[in-house]
Design an enzyme around this catalytic site. Structure first.
Site, PDB file in Angstrom:
ATOM      1  N   GLU A 230       0.870  -1.176   0.000  1.00  0.00           N
ATOM      2  CA  GLU A 230       0.000   0.000   0.000  1.00  0.00           C
ATOM      3  C   GLU A 230       0.906   1.224   0.000  1.00  0.00           C
ATOM      4  O   GLU A 230       1.398   1.652   1.047  1.00  0.00           O
ATOM      5  CB  GLU A 230      -0.916  -0.018   1.233  1.00  0.00           C
ATOM      6  CG  GLU A 230      -1.918  -1.159   1.241  1.00  0.00           C
ATOM      7  CD  GLU A 230      -2.975  -1.001   0.163  1.00  0.00           C
ATOM      8  OE1 GLU A 230      -3.330   0.151  -0.157  1.00  0.00           O
ATOM      9  OE2 GLU A 230      -3.439  -2.021  -0.363  1.00  0.00           O
ATOM     10  N   CYS A 264      -2.214   9.480   2.418  1.00  0.00           N
ATOM     11  CA  CYS A 264      -1.693   8.969   1.147  1.00  0.00           C
ATOM     12  C   CYS A 264      -2.679   9.128  -0.001  1.00  0.00           C
ATOM     13  O   CYS A 264      -2.276   9.132  -1.168  1.00  0.00           O
ATOM     14  CB  CYS A 264      -1.286   7.503   1.291  1.00  0.00           C
ATOM     15  SG  CYS A 264      -2.625   6.424   1.799  1.00  0.00           S
TER      16      CYS A 264
END
Length: 486
Positions: A230, A264
């Protein structure tokens, strides 16, 4: 018993002299033996661990809130909204669906297997390593943990050493709520993480930067260990001329400056025409003032930068382009004001790295085509956003680009939907999680075909020699629905 006194925590070796011994070996061996003994496989065990995790979140809510406030100046409300509630809901979803997700899935057969039982069994991988980051230090370690638990794995958790207060809570308290023969929290910095990655795991789940993701993937390759990465990236936000600038500004500002921009999936830069920039920048100023007041530094809803190192990097980016909104900073408080940069050039540092802070560059383009070309000549982002009153414009951006997530006239609210997978593509990562996707990520889909031990005469068709009649019948059987051969 304190969690640091139990065997569920490997103590931080950063301050200890090296004795030439591996601080992780005993812990990993204990977990491997527990998995080999089948402790984590029963549904009752998985449910008990999930309930323990739920109790941890409820009983230590205040302590977790205080840790997040200390690490990131995250208010109690924002801590609940972005971390604690989401984790609690993930636990509840897993408990409700545990038996259904574990159930064998029957699959179609062909005429060569009429009396056989064909199904897919989701079996646990074994010993899983979860490496988590500092920006959402509860959410991004416990959400994948739920998936690993419900799938029946033993787990090693490595929280970030940068979010020190949260790391301390996870290390001292969490092991008391889980079976310590099957779960462990390990501590340390980059050196210890590197040593940990030398060991063989059956699955690695990493959340962090692409740079470190490459290191994790290279280490995993030594053991052919599957990974979920991720990662991050520069998330574009295209704003069409046919927009209400204040509506766009409200939504972009909310998601850009949430958690001081340390998210993010936050919009990383805006692409728009020069005419839209003239309208959008004052609207962004108005949104920032509305959200955080005339003095954003005094707002309880604006977080702080995680560390001095990250603060210095971000302050350096304030020299790119021209500051149109904000730009103030205070080193002693690790405060950077919500900032908008204009006249930004593509070659400047602020457009070459993920910002991960409350800074929003605006880059002008002449058309939708130029915006799409700009996006497509860069690495595939984790998230991509498009704003327009015209649905065909949003649809074009969606159809002509690629990203892990996409928001049309919206920010990252998809993070609250357990029906949607989370994850990147290409440079922004690989693999998916959240809800059922987490269970699938941490499970090996095992293809199973069980045939009768007798009735051998019925199988004569499959054995040589192959007469013309046998060949014809086998071809016909293989052409029946559901047949797949490699």
């Amino acid at each position: 018993m304190s969690g640091t006194e139990g065997k569920g925590v490997v103590k931080d070796s950063r301050a200890q002299p090296s004795l030439g011994t591996d601080p992780f070996e005993d812990t990993l061996q204990r977990l491997r033996e527990a998995f080999g003994a089948g402790r984590t496989r029963p549904a009752e065990f998985r449910a008990a661990q999930l309930r323990g995790l739920g109790r941890f979140l409820r009983e230590h809510k205040q302590r977790l809130q205080e840790a997040l406030l200390q690490d990131l100046r995250k208010s109690a409300f924002q801590a609940d909204l972005s971390e604690l509630i989401l984790c609690q809901k993930e636990v509840e979803l897993a408990l409700r669906n545990l038996h259904a997700w574990m159930r064998d899935q029957p699959v179609a057969k062909n005429l060569l297997t009429p009396l056989s039982s064909a199904f897919v069994r989701k079996e646990p991988f074994g010993l899983v390593l979860i490496l988590s980051p500092w920006n959402y230090p509860v959410n991004l370690i416990l959400m994948p943990l739920v998936g690993a638990i419900v799938a029946g794995n033993c787990v090693v958790l490595k929280p970030s050493e940068i979010s020190q207060a949260t790391e301390k809570v996870l290390a001292e308290v969490l092991p008391q709520y889980l079976d310590q023969s099957c779960f462990a929290v390990v501590l340390g910095g980059p050196e210890e993480t590197g040593q940990l990655l030398k060991h063989k795991f059956d699955y690695i789940f990493f959340t962090g930067s692409p740079r470190v993701g490459k290191i994790v993937m290279a280490a995993a390759a030594q053991h052919l260990t599957p990974v979920t990465l991720e990662l991050g990236g520069k998330n574009p936000c295209y704003v069409d001329d046919d927009c209400d600038p204040q509506t766009v500004a409200n939504r972009v500002a909310l998601f850009r400056y949430f958690n001081a921009g340390q998210t993010c999936v936050a919009p990383d830069y805006v692409l728009c025409s020069p005419a839209m920039q003239e309208r959008l920048v004052p609207a962004l100023q108005a949104a920032i003032t509305r959200f955080y007041g005339e003095d954003p530094r005094a707002s309880p809803d604006l977080g702080r930068i995680i560390s001095d190192k990250h603060f210095q990097r971000l302050r350096g980016l304030l020299g790119c382009g021209r500051v149109a909104v904000g730009g103030q900073s205070e080193e002693s408080d690790r405060y950077i004001a919500p900032t908008v940069l204009v006249d930004v050039q593509e070659a400047e540092p602020v457009m070459q790295e993920e910002i991960f802070g409350p800074i929003l560059p605006v880059v002008t383009v002449s058309s939708l085509d130029e915006a799409v070309d700009f996006i497509n000549r860069r690495e595939k982002p984790l998230a991509l956003y498009a704003f327009s009153r015209r649905s065909q414009v949003v649809s074009q951006v969606l159809a002509r680009t690629s990203s892990g997530h996409f928001g049309g006239n919206e920010g990252f609210l998809y993070q609250t939907l357990w029906s949607m997978p989370m994850g990147g593509v290409g440079h922004s990562g690989m693999g998916r999680y959240h809800g059922k996707f987490s269970f699938d990520t941490f499970s090996n889909p095992r293809a199973c075909l069980l045939s009768p031990a007798g009735l051998e005469k019925l199988r004569d068709l499959q054995y040589p020699p192959y007469s013309a009649t046998k060949q014809k019948l086998v071809r016909w059987a293989l052409a029946s629905p559901g047949c797949t051969l490699l």
